[in-house]
Enzyme design. Sequence first.
Site, short mmCIF file in Angstrom:
data_model
loop_
_atom_site.label_atom_id
_atom_site.label_comp_id
_atom_site.label_asym_id
_atom_site.label_seq_id
_atom_site.Cartn_x
_atom_site.Cartn_y
_atom_site.Cartn_z
CG PHE A 128 -1.84 1.25 1.18
CD1 PHE A 128 -2.94 1.30 0.35
CD2 PHE A 128 -1.55 2.37 1.96
CE1 PHE A 128 -3.75 2.44 0.29
CE2 PHE A 128 -2.35 3.51 1.92
CZ PHE A 128 -3.45 3.53 1.07
CG ASP A 215 5.45 3.66 1.93
OD1 ASP A 215 5.47 4.34 2.97
OD2 ASP A 215 4.43 3.48 1.23
CE LYS A 244 -1.03 5.94 7.67
NZ LYS A 244 -0.71 5.10 6.53
C1 LIG Z 1 -0.97 5.37 5.10
C2 LIG Z 1 0.08 4.94 4.15
C3 LIG Z 1 0.32 5.66 2.96
C4 LIG Z 1 -0.56 6.81 2.52
O1 LIG Z 1 -0.48 7.89 3.36
P1 LIG Z 1 -1.55 9.11 3.22
O2 LIG Z 1 -1.06 10.12 4.19
O3 LIG Z 1 -2.89 8.55 3.55
O4 LIG Z 1 -1.48 9.58 1.81
C5 LIG Z 1 1.37 5.26 2.16
N1 LIG Z 1 2.13 4.21 2.49
C6 LIG Z 1 1.94 3.49 3.61
C7 LIG Z 1 2.83 2.34 3.93
C8 LIG Z 1 0.89 3.83 4.47
O5 LIG Z 1 0.67 3.09 5.58
#
Ligand SMILES: *Cc1c(COP(=O)(O)O)cnc(C)c1O
Length: 392
Positions: A128, A215, A244
Amino acid sequence: MTGHIMPTYGRLDITLDRGEGVWLWDQADKRYLDALSGIAVCNLGHAHPAVHKALCEQSAKLVHTSNLYGVALQEQLADQLTAKSGMNNVFFCNSGAEANEASIKLARRFGHQQGITNPAILVMEKSFHGRTLATLSATGNLKIQQGFAPLVEGFIRVPYNDVPAIEQALQQHDNIVAILLEPIQGEGGVNIPAPDYLNQIRVLCDRHDLLMMLDEVQTGIGRTGKFLAYQHNGITPDVCSLAKALGNGVPIGACLAKGKAAQVLTAGSHGSTFGGNPLACSAALAVLATLDQERLIEQAEAKGGKIVQGLTRQLKNNPQVRAIRHKGLMLGIELDSPCHDLVGDALTRGLLINVTNETTIRLLPPLIIDAEQIDSLISLLSNVIHAHTARR
Ligand SMILES: *Cc1c(COP(=O)(O)O)cnc(C)c1O
């Protein structure tokens, strides 16, 4: 609830009104133990005094100027982030998806600079990376891509935690310029790869001159017991995305780069109006200072271990519990069948949790959770799970 919000979320039937530490209260004054932290965002809990103070002081002084001018707090934050991460420089934005967009753009430009006119990025199944067009194209989840074709091209997908699959893809394609992955997959079900997986990817990226792009939007800022999850492996990536927990709820994202990757994005090649504005940076600086002062990252592994120990004890005779996984305070409890109902059951009992990948209960409690609150979490959650599995 108002009908004027686009129905992009299936929302639970409560509205939260205020918070303090691990606790939240809804409009009817019912109290909840927050074991999700707004999805790995409020690592310092709710209404933390240090963040509150920083926001009050900064908003009285200066909220926004634009990146046309120097931003002192942005420079301070970049200094601290690079020192803590071993990276060289930072691009600031406002969310995880935007941080990954920056990574993806950086990788493509890196490819073009090497004469590769159709650069591709290797991505993972069950990953994700966000909801913008490029990041949902990188995401390994058909539900998230459904209805948004044509997707952004230039992504090649392999299974997660499978190094031979990466080697095979590198043999088949000569236009791969980067590998983008999560150190632990969050939305994909709290999937923890083999201990040396990241090390092996580092070796492959060096050998093939690829960018290793992590990520860390969910795993970063102390969640797994290190400031960044890759620090468990003693490596540094070429690119790393954060968001986050960086602002404890104030929107801020960051794309960090190192070495050759740090020279790719030049004046005019990328930008963000809000990115790294003084207010957001003041919150992030307060977060970093508080994590250090309260030694919260050092405690995450022991706290997570205590939760796992307690849950294991309570659930060991329950045959429907398939596995309990964790790294620091990122935890997954996998059941043998879909368990979305559990979220509502937990809510009724005053506990906020999440279910991801259909069968995995995900816990991302605030790093400030204390021993007594951990005991409450264990007892509340094991009761919810037993009640759920007894009904089936
Ligand atoms: C939550 C998340 C995202 C997206 O972040 P947003 O601030 O909602 O755009 C991307 N990568 C990972 C691994 C995430 O957990």
